[in-house]
Design a protein around this motif. Structure first.
Motif, short mmCIF file in Angstrom:
data_model
loop_
_atom_site.label_atom_id
_atom_site.label_comp_id
_atom_site.label_asym_id
_atom_site.label_seq_id
_atom_site.Cartn_x
_atom_site.Cartn_y
_atom_site.Cartn_z
N PRO A 138 6.92 -6.94 -32.12
CA PRO A 138 7.69 -7.38 -31.16
C PRO A 138 6.82 -7.68 -29.96
CG PRO A 138 8.04 -5.05 -31.47
CD PRO A 138 6.95 -5.31 -32.47
N SER A 139 7.38 -8.75 -29.25
CA SER A 139 6.61 -9.06 -27.90
C SER A 139 6.90 -8.22 -26.69
CB SER A 139 6.96 -10.70 -27.52
OG SER A 139 6.53 -11.33 -28.58
N GLY A 140 8.16 -7.64 -26.82
CA GLY A 140 8.16 -6.61 -25.61
C GLY A 140 9.47 -7.21 -24.80
N ARG A 141 10.24 -6.57 -23.98
CA ARG A 141 11.36 -7.00 -23.44
C ARG A 141 11.13 -7.76 -22.19
NH1 ARG A 141 14.21 -1.19 -24.09
NH2 ARG A 141 15.18 -1.63 -26.03
N PHE A 146 12.40 -11.59 -26.52
CA PHE A 146 13.43 -10.41 -26.63
C PHE A 146 14.92 -10.98 -26.76
CE2 PHE A 146 15.97 -7.55 -23.39
CZ PHE A 146 16.29 -6.66 -24.49
N TYR A 147 15.31 -12.05 -25.64
CA TYR A 147 16.75 -12.14 -25.89
C TYR A 147 16.89 -13.99 -26.48
CZ TYR A 147 15.15 -14.70 -21.43
OH TYR A 147 14.52 -15.29 -20.61
N ARG A 151 15.38 -15.39 -34.44
CA ARG A 151 14.59 -15.10 -35.59
C ARG A 151 14.05 -13.56 -35.49
NH1 ARG A 151 11.58 -19.53 -39.30
NH2 ARG A 151 13.51 -19.53 -40.93
N TYR A 152 13.31 -13.44 -34.29
CA TYR A 152 12.50 -12.33 -33.98
C TYR A 152 12.87 -11.41 -33.00
CZ TYR A 152 9.75 -15.08 -37.21
OH TYR A 152 9.09 -15.89 -38.54
N GLY A 153 13.55 -11.86 -32.12
CA GLY A 153 13.90 -11.16 -30.93
C GLY A 153 14.99 -9.97 -30.99
N PRO A 159 15.62 -3.84 -33.09
CA PRO A 159 14.34 -3.34 -32.80
C PRO A 159 13.24 -3.60 -33.87
CG PRO A 159 15.39 -1.33 -32.68
CD PRO A 159 16.46 -2.60 -33.04
N ARG A 160 12.07 -3.85 -33.95
CA ARG A 160 11.25 -4.14 -35.00
C ARG A 160 9.79 -3.28 -34.75
NH1 ARG A 160 8.55 -8.71 -35.63
NH2 ARG A 160 9.24 -9.86 -33.54
#
Ligand code: GLY
Ligand code: MN
Length: 518
Positions: A138-141, A146-147, A151-153, A159-160
């Motif tokens: 995850p890229s972080g908030r 994140f938002y 697909r990945y947020g 959470p991932r």
């Protein structure tokens, strides 16, 4: 932008590619971005412990490492698959990847396992490679992912795991996908002039296929020859799964236990199914609810086939009526969170009692299954199970006067008339895939020997179609299959699905018990 889009945008028309944004708009202001990135407490991070499967997965990687010393092995999980527009199917990793990493559930789209060759014997656990799992953490908030990334947020899908979490959980080094290209391509080339050979599990992730192909083209590696090398890796990964380890057997037992509960659930809803225009869907739904409650999913689309639909081997439309007096063939399996699946079939009388002709056909199929079971011994050929089961069916069909030729002629390779009513195989390996080990060589599968640790089905059937003029009318519109999941042990076969009744009397009492209690 395409020529069309360019023309459109010059004319003030919104380009097609931008139309996905017509459904909603996300604020773009700097103030919004900063506010979204601020004032969050720490993620409820899962307690990280070493997964029970980690040691087993390490042994599987060691086995494959020993087969391919000095070569880089690339095993992708696969990407998300689009259902339509911006909606994806729930992710399921490729089974070869799940087997070597131990990852189940929806972990992890786009991930790639790379086994990097090192000096023989100096790799992980004394093998020939060091393994690394490349994936997208995850890229972080603080990142708009994140938002803004559906697909990945985290805001969209939850959470991932981070690199550290997955590394500790699987006891396997991890790295980001940004490092993948270099990891896959560095030093690769023609072996004869000092290049490193890559073997890829192909057609799992087209981006990784393209990465490897480009590297091969750029370094002068023969593509056709590489196809064969890649196919050998797929074959080796498939054959590695022919014998299950004890952890896998445990997972298969869990899948079967949940499947047994699903069959109980189906009997409970039969009165409602009979009253419903699409009763087969009621059956399918009842089983599915158990699959999702107790497992990850179905291992394959449920076959809920009543009456003549039971003569269609893979009837999955399931939109027919469930009528009192008919048989219901239910072929269904729960897939556990680890992705191991059961595959069980029972054929039951909808109103709880077999008619004489239904019972006669059912008993023949049961006897065929028992003959298959008796033939299944360590050291026996896989195909012996099928031969034993089919011989019983041929004998019954002969007794009933249905064979157009003498029994010996039907049983000879030039005859096989009995197969009109059972045109499928009796057994297949079972595991992460319902038809597991599908790339294994014939000499290890159909012509192979049964060994301790193998898990496979025994599933004979008889199918008399409503329009089958080769049989008397009383047989028409009846399909019966009985399928059990078998574990081969040193002492012989164990029926993992024996908790579900098999004899006609036991089926009737089981159903009567559930009806009495509901
Ligand atoms: N359960 C369906 C099949 O084995 O083909
Ligand atoms: Mn099957």
């Amino acid at each position: 932008m395409s020529r069309e889009q360019n023309k459109d945008s010059q004319a003030g028309v919104q380009p097609l590619g931008d139309r996905v944004n017509n459904r909603s708009q996300r604020p773009e202001s700097q103030a919004f971005k900063e506010f979204m990135a601020s004032a969050w407490g720490p993620s409820a991070s899962p307690e990280v412990s070493r997964a029970e499967v980690a040691g087993y997965a390490a042994r599987r990687r060691l086995a494959i490492s020993r087969k391919f010393p000095g070569e880089r092995l690339v095993v992708p999980a696969g990407p998300l698959k689009v259902r339509s527009n911006d909606t994806d199917y729930r992710f399921r990793p490729h089974s070869g990847f799940a087997h070597l990493t131990g990852l189940g559930l929806d972990h992890e789209p786009d991930a790639v396992l790379v086994l990097e060759p090192v000096d023989p014997g100096t790799g992980d656990h004394g093998g020939n490679h060091h393994a690394t799992l490349y994936f997208r953490p995850p890229s972080g908030r603080e990142s708009p992912e994140f938002y803004a990334n559906a697909r990945y947020g985290e805001f969209w899908i939850g959470p991932r795991p981070t690199l550290a979490v997955l590394q500790q959980h699987l006891d396997l080094p991890t790295a980001t996908l940004e490092e993948l290209e270099t990891a896959v391509t560095k030093d690769a080339g023609v072996v004869a002039i000092g290049g490193l050979r890559i073997r890829l599990l192909r057609e799992v992730d087209l981006n990784v296929d393209a990465l490897v192909d480009t590297s091969r083209i750029n370094t002068g590696v023969d593509l056709e020859e590489s196809d064969n090398l890649d196919a050998e890796l797929a074959e080796a990964l498939s054959e590695l799964r022919l014998r299950k380890d004890e952890w896998e057997v445990g997972e298969l037992k869990k899948a079967v236990a949940a499947t047994v509960n699903g069959f109980h659930e189906v009997v409970k809803v039969l009165p409602r199914a009979m009253a419903h225009e699409r009763g087969e869907r009621v059956v399918e739904g009842a089983f599915f609810s158990r699959a999702r409650e107790e497992g990850n999913d179905l291992g394959y689309d449920t076959i809920a086939a009543a009456g003549n639909n039971a003569t269609v081997l893979h009837w999955i439309r399931n939109n027919g009526r469930v009528r009192s007096g008919d048989l219901l063939l239910l072929d269904a399996g729960v897939e556990a969170d680890s992705l191991y699946t059961a595959d069980v079939t029972r054929t039951i009388p909808v109103n709880g009692s077999f008619t004489p002709v239904q019972r006669r056909i059912y008993q023949a199929v049961l006897d065929a299954a028992d003959a298959g079971f008796a033939a299944a011994r360590p050291g026996a050929k896989f195909r012996d199970v099928h031969s034993a089961a089919v011989k019983v069916l041929a004998e019954r069909l002969d007794e009933w006067g249905l064979l157009p030729v003498p029994l010996e002629v039907a049983l000879s390779p030039d005859g096989q008339h009995h197969r009109r009513w059972m045109p499928h195989g009796t057994s297949h390996h079972l595991g992460l895939d319902v038809h597991d080990c599908a790339q294994a060589r014939r000499e290890l599968y159909l012509d192979g020997l049964l060994e301790e640790g193998m898990v496979f089905t025994i599933e004979p059937g008889l199918y008399f179609k409503a329009e089958d003029l080769a049989v008397p009318e009383e047989y028409r519109g009846i399909g019966v299959r009985i399928e059990d999941d078998i574990l081969m042990t040193a002492d012989g076969p164990v029926n993992l699905s024996a908790a579900l009744p098999r004899t006609p009397d036991d089926v009737e009492s089981w159903m009567a018990g559930i009806y009495a209690g509901s």
